[in-house]
Design a protein around this motif. Structure first.
Motif, PDB file in Angstrom:
ATOM      1  N   THR A  77     -31.165  10.368 -41.535  1.00  0.00           N
ATOM      2  CA  THR A  77     -31.797   9.322 -40.839  1.00  0.00           C
ATOM      3  C   THR A  77     -32.239   8.668 -42.253  1.00  0.00           C
ATOM      4  OG1 THR A  77     -32.704  10.230 -39.108  1.00  0.00           O
ATOM      5  CG2 THR A  77     -33.731   8.425 -39.635  1.00  0.00           C
ATOM      6  N   ILE A  78     -31.844   7.089 -42.402  1.00  0.00           N
ATOM      7  CA  ILE A  78     -32.278   6.225 -43.358  1.00  0.00           C
ATOM      8  C   ILE A  78     -32.883   5.217 -42.398  1.00  0.00           C
ATOM      9  CG2 ILE A  78     -31.478   4.812 -45.162  1.00  0.00           C
ATOM     10  CD1 ILE A  78     -28.802   6.315 -44.875  1.00  0.00           C
ATOM     11  N   HIS A  79     -34.174   4.815 -43.108  1.00  0.00           N
ATOM     12  CA  HIS A  79     -35.036   3.853 -42.446  1.00  0.00           C
ATOM     13  C   HIS A  79     -35.495   2.882 -43.383  1.00  0.00           C
ATOM     14  CE1 HIS A  79     -39.055   2.731 -40.661  1.00  0.00           C
ATOM     15  NE2 HIS A  79     -38.241   2.398 -39.702  1.00  0.00           N
ATOM     16  N   GLY A  80     -35.512   1.678 -43.048  1.00  0.00           N
ATOM     17  CA  GLY A  80     -35.969   0.730 -43.939  1.00  0.00           C
ATOM     18  C   GLY A  80     -36.971  -0.141 -43.185  1.00  0.00           C
ATOM     19  N   GLY A  87     -35.650  -7.599 -40.818  1.00  0.00           N
ATOM     20  CA  GLY A  87     -36.512  -6.650 -40.137  1.00  0.00           C
ATOM     21  C   GLY A  87     -36.332  -5.229 -40.230  1.00  0.00           C
ATOM     22  N   GLU A  88     -37.139  -4.489 -39.671  1.00  0.00           N
ATOM     23  CA  GLU A  88     -36.919  -3.121 -39.673  1.00  0.00           C
ATOM     24  C   GLU A  88     -35.646  -2.699 -39.294  1.00  0.00           C
ATOM     25  OE1 GLU A  88     -39.628   0.946 -38.127  1.00  0.00           O
ATOM     26  OE2 GLU A  88     -39.995  -1.011 -37.289  1.00  0.00           O
ATOM     27  N   TRP A  89     -35.088  -1.744 -40.000  1.00  0.00           N
ATOM     28  CA  TRP A  89     -33.899  -1.147 -39.669  1.00  0.00           C
ATOM     29  C   TRP A  89     -33.631   0.296 -39.723  1.00  0.00           C
ATOM     30  CZ3 TRP A  89     -30.937   1.133 -43.420  1.00  0.00           C
ATOM     31  CH2 TRP A  89     -31.795   1.137 -44.948  1.00  0.00           C
ATOM     32  N   ALA A  90     -32.353   0.919 -39.375  1.00  0.00           N
ATOM     33  CA  ALA A  90     -32.382   2.462 -39.416  1.00  0.00           C
ATOM     34  C   ALA A  90     -30.744   2.571 -39.296  1.00  0.00           C
ATOM     35  CB  ALA A  90     -33.150   3.045 -38.356  1.00  0.00           C
ATOM     36  N   ALA A  91     -30.505   3.838 -39.797  1.00  0.00           N
ATOM     37  CA  ALA A  91     -29.173   4.306 -39.527  1.00  0.00           C
ATOM     38  C   ALA A  91     -29.065   5.938 -39.476  1.00  0.00           C
ATOM     39  CB  ALA A  91     -28.383   4.161 -41.046  1.00  0.00           C
ATOM     40  N   HIS A  92     -28.463   6.235 -38.592  1.00  0.00           N
ATOM     41  CA  HIS A  92     -28.375   7.734 -38.180  1.00  0.00           C
ATOM     42  C   HIS A  92     -27.129   8.288 -38.218  1.00  0.00           C
ATOM     43  CE1 HIS A  92     -32.512   7.342 -36.359  1.00  0.00           C
ATOM     44  NE2 HIS A  92     -31.848   6.061 -35.896  1.00  0.00           N
ATOM     45  N   LEU A  93     -26.915   9.462 -39.217  1.00  0.00           N
ATOM     46  CA  LEU A  93     -25.605   9.899 -39.380  1.00  0.00           C
ATOM     47  C   LEU A  93     -25.516  11.313 -39.172  1.00  0.00           C
ATOM     48  CD1 LEU A  93     -26.650   8.008 -41.904  1.00  0.00           C
ATOM     49  CD2 LEU A  93     -24.216   7.914 -42.696  1.00  0.00           C
ATOM     50  N   THR A 158     -27.651  -5.610 -26.484  1.00  0.00           N
ATOM     51  CA  THR A 158     -27.949  -5.029 -27.548  1.00  0.00           C
ATOM     52  C   THR A 158     -26.538  -4.698 -28.435  1.00  0.00           C
ATOM     53  OG1 THR A 158     -28.081  -2.606 -26.913  1.00  0.00           O
ATOM     54  CG2 THR A 158     -30.044  -4.210 -27.067  1.00  0.00           C
ATOM     55  N   ALA A 159     -26.737  -4.806 -29.780  1.00  0.00           N
ATOM     56  CA  ALA A 159     -25.481  -4.587 -30.571  1.00  0.00           C
ATOM     57  C   ALA A 159     -25.999  -3.582 -31.709  1.00  0.00           C
ATOM     58  CB  ALA A 159     -25.266  -5.808 -31.142  1.00  0.00           C
ATOM     59  N   MET A 160     -24.911  -2.602 -32.099  1.00  0.00           N
ATOM     60  CA  MET A 160     -25.090  -1.912 -33.378  1.00  0.00           C
ATOM     61  C   MET A 160     -23.608  -1.655 -33.892  1.00  0.00           C
ATOM     62  SD  MET A 160     -25.627   1.892 -31.726  1.00  0.00           S
ATOM     63  CE  MET A 160     -24.066   2.425 -30.596  1.00  0.00           C
ATOM     64  N   TRP A 161     -23.891  -1.208 -35.351  1.00  0.00           N
ATOM     65  CA  TRP A 161     -22.576  -0.658 -35.633  1.00  0.00           C
ATOM     66  C   TRP A 161     -22.343   0.790 -35.334  1.00  0.00           C
ATOM     67  CZ3 TRP A 161     -19.390  -3.694 -38.592  1.00  0.00           C
ATOM     68  CH2 TRP A 161     -19.862  -4.885 -38.960  1.00  0.00           C
ATOM     69  N   TRP A 162     -21.147   1.206 -34.754  1.00  0.00           N
ATOM     70  CA  TRP A 162     -20.926   2.539 -34.545  1.00  0.00           C
ATOM     71  C   TRP A 162     -19.699   3.040 -35.280  1.00  0.00           C
ATOM     72  CZ3 TRP A 162     -17.489   4.472 -30.184  1.00  0.00           C
ATOM     73  CH2 TRP A 162     -17.515   5.930 -29.940  1.00  0.00           C
ATOM     74  N   THR A 163     -19.722   4.324 -35.903  1.00  0.00           N
ATOM     75  CA  THR A 163     -18.486   4.639 -36.631  1.00  0.00           C
ATOM     76  C   THR A 163     -18.364   6.206 -36.450  1.00  0.00           C
ATOM     77  OG1 THR A 163     -17.506   4.771 -38.975  1.00  0.00           O
ATOM     78  CG2 THR A 163     -19.975   4.848 -38.610  1.00  0.00           C
ATOM     79  N   GLY A 164     -17.214   6.766 -36.921  1.00  0.00           N
ATOM     80  CA  GLY A 164     -17.209   8.342 -36.919  1.00  0.00           C
ATOM     81  C   GLY A 164     -15.884   8.843 -37.083  1.00  0.00           C
ATOM     82  N   ALA A 165     -15.648  10.148 -37.108  1.00  0.00           N
ATOM     83  CA  ALA A 165     -14.397  10.497 -37.247  1.00  0.00           C
ATOM     84  C   ALA A 165     -14.199  11.925 -36.317  1.00  0.00           C
ATOM     85  CB  ALA A 165     -14.192  11.184 -38.671  1.00  0.00           C
ATOM     86  N   GLY A 172     -15.920  16.846 -35.603  1.00  0.00           N
ATOM     87  CA  GLY A 172     -16.293  15.437 -36.128  1.00  0.00           C
ATOM     88  C   GLY A 172     -17.589  15.019 -36.254  1.00  0.00           C
ATOM     89  N   TRP A 173     -18.000  13.749 -36.505  1.00  0.00           N
ATOM     90  CA  TRP A 173     -19.296  13.386 -36.169  1.00  0.00           C
ATOM     91  C   TRP A 173     -19.029  11.797 -36.046  1.00  0.00           C
ATOM     92  CZ3 TRP A 173     -19.485   9.038 -39.799  1.00  0.00           C
ATOM     93  CH2 TRP A 173     -18.391   8.711 -40.348  1.00  0.00           C
ATOM     94  N   THR A 174     -20.498  11.410 -35.591  1.00  0.00           N
ATOM     95  CA  THR A 174     -20.704   9.983 -35.310  1.00  0.00           C
ATOM     96  C   THR A 174     -21.874   9.419 -36.225  1.00  0.00           C
ATOM     97  OG1 THR A 174     -21.965  10.482 -33.500  1.00  0.00           O
ATOM     98  CG2 THR A 174     -19.740  10.236 -33.359  1.00  0.00           C
ATOM     99  N   ALA A 175     -21.931   8.027 -36.343  1.00  0.00           N
ATOM    100  CA  ALA A 175     -22.905   7.653 -36.946  1.00  0.00           C
ATOM    101  C   ALA A 175     -23.411   5.971 -36.308  1.00  0.00           C
ATOM    102  CB  ALA A 175     -22.912   7.292 -38.501  1.00  0.00           C
ATOM    103  N   ASN A 176     -24.403   5.668 -36.424  1.00  0.00           N
ATOM    104  CA  ASN A 176     -24.775   4.135 -35.999  1.00  0.00           C
ATOM    105  C   ASN A 176     -25.727   3.673 -36.939  1.00  0.00           C
ATOM    106  OD1 ASN A 176     -27.424   4.557 -34.474  1.00  0.00           O
ATOM    107  ND2 ASN A 176     -26.379   6.371 -33.693  1.00  0.00           N
ATOM    108  N   PHE A 177     -25.573   2.296 -37.027  1.00  0.00           N
ATOM    109  CA  PHE A 177     -26.652   1.563 -37.466  1.00  0.00           C
ATOM    110  C   PHE A 177     -27.193   0.477 -36.940  1.00  0.00           C
ATOM    111  CE2 PHE A 177     -22.757   2.803 -40.250  1.00  0.00           C
ATOM    112  CZ  PHE A 177     -23.492   3.575 -41.239  1.00  0.00           C
ATOM    113  N   THR A 178     -28.457   0.191 -37.000  1.00  0.00           N
ATOM    114  CA  THR A 178     -29.129  -1.121 -36.244  1.00  0.00           C
ATOM    115  C   THR A 178     -28.285  -2.326 -36.629  1.00  0.00           C
ATOM    116  OG1 THR A 178     -30.837  -1.091 -37.554  1.00  0.00           O
ATOM    117  CG2 THR A 178     -31.046   0.186 -35.756  1.00  0.00           C
TER     118      THR A 178
END
Length: 267
Positions: A77-80, A87-93, A158-165, A172-178
Motif C-alpha cells: 500500500t502506497i499512500h500520499g 489530492g490524497e491518493w493511494a496505490a494497492h499492489l 468513478t475511475a481508477m488505474w487497474w493493472t496486473g498479470a 498472478g496479481w492485480t494492482a490499482n491506483f486512485t
C-alpha cells in the motif's frame, strides 16, 4: 530450460543456482528489501513495529509505503497525503507483484520529477503492447496477453488505474491506483511493468507457470552482494546530491580592495 554460466566467481565461494525469469510480471514477488533498503538509504524513516508489517515514511511525511503479508489479500500500500498539486491518493499492489515493478514506482518517489509531461502509455507502446478502447475503459495488453494496464471507469462514474498479470492457471496479481495518483509515478510503474529484461529469482522461488521462460544461472554470494550494493550506493549518492543542493551556502563578506603599492596605516 537454458543454462548460463556467470563469469567472475570469487575464489573459494560456492555458487548458488538462480533463475532468470521472463516475463518479469509473472516472476513472483521477490525480496521486499529491493524496495525497502533503497527507501531507507534515500532518507525514509522506518516506522515498522517489531514483528509487524513493513512501514516506511518519507522524510517530509507526505508519503507512506507499507507491505503487509499477514492479512488477506495482503501486499503493498502506497499512500500520499494531499498537497498543493494533488489530492490524497493511494496505490494497492498485490503480494505477488514483482518487487522490481513495485520499485519502479517507489524509487520514483525519491527522485525529482521530469520537466516532461508524463505519459503512462508510452512505455507500453514502445514494447508493442496492444492498446484499445473497451467501452468506457482504455486498455493496453502485452504481446503475450499475460499482462495489462487499464484506465477503468466504473458505472458509478468513478475511475481508477487497474493493472496486473495472470497466467493460464490463474496465478498472478492485480494492482490499482486512485485516479489522482501523480502521473509520473504511474508512468514509472508502467515502464518497469513493460520492461523486456528478465528478473532473477533463487531456486525454489520460481512460480510454476507454463507462461514463463527461465534460464538457470550460477551466482556467487559476493556477486549478489555486489549487485545489491550497487543499487544502494546509487540511492545514497542521489540522496547526498539532493541534500547538498538544498543546503544553504555560507555567506562571505568581501574584503575591501587595496590597490597594489598603497600605503597601509598602522594603529
Amino acid at each position: 530450460m537454458k543454462r548460463k554460466q556467470w563469469q567472475g566467481w570469487g575464489s573459494g565461494e560456492q555458487a548458488e543456482q538462480h533463475y532468470l525469469v521472463q516475463p518479469r510480471a509473472l516472476a513472483g514477488g521477490g525480496d521486499i528489501r529491493h524496495v525497502s533498503e533503497f527507501l531507507r538509504v534515500s532518507g525514509w524513516r522506518d516506522k515498522s513495529k517489531t514483528g509487524g508489517p513493513l512501514l516506511l515514511e518519507s522524510a517530509d511525511r507526505t508519503v507512506r509505503v507499507a507491505y503487509d503479508p499477514y492479512v488477506l489479500p495482503g501486499g503493498w500500500t502506497i499512500h500520499g497525503r494531499a498537497d498543493g498539486l494533488n489530492g490524497e491518493w493511494a496505490a494497492h499492489l498485490g503480494r505477488q507483484t514483482p518487487v522490481e515493478i513495485v520499485a519502479g514506482m517507489t524509487d520514483a518517489l525519491t527522485q525529482p520529477r521530469s520537466a516532461h509531461a508524463p505519459n503512462v502509455w508510452a512505455p507500453l507502446e514502445e514494447q508493442n503492447w496492444h492498446a484499445r478502447f473497451e467501452g468506457e475503459h482504455y486498455t493496453a495488453t502485452s504481446p503475450d496477453r499475460t499482462t495489462w494496464m487499464q484506465y477503468h471507469h466504473s458505472p458509478d462514474g468513478t475511475a481508477m488505474w487497474w493493472t496486473g498479470a495472470r497466467d493460464k492457471q490463474g496465478n498472478g496479481w492485480t494492482a490499482n491506483f486512485t485516479p489522482n495518483t501523480p502521473m509520473h509515478l504511474v508512468q514509472a510503474f508502467s515502464t518497469e511493468l513493460a520492461h523486456p529484461d528478465p528478473v532473477m529469482r533463487p531456486r525454489g522461488r520460481v512460480p510454476h507457470s507454463a507462461q514463463i521462460r527461465t534460464w538457470s544461472v550460477s551466482v556467487t554470494p559476493s556477486q549478489l552482494r555486489a549487485w545489491q550494493r550497487a543499487r544502494i550506493t546509487a540511492a545514497r549518492a542521489a540522496t547526498w546530491a539532493r541534500n547538498s543542493a538544498r543546503r544553504p551556502r555560507p555567506h562571505t563578506t568581501a574584503r575591501p580592495h587595496t590597490p597594489a603599492g598603497a600605503a597601509r596605516t598602522r594603529r
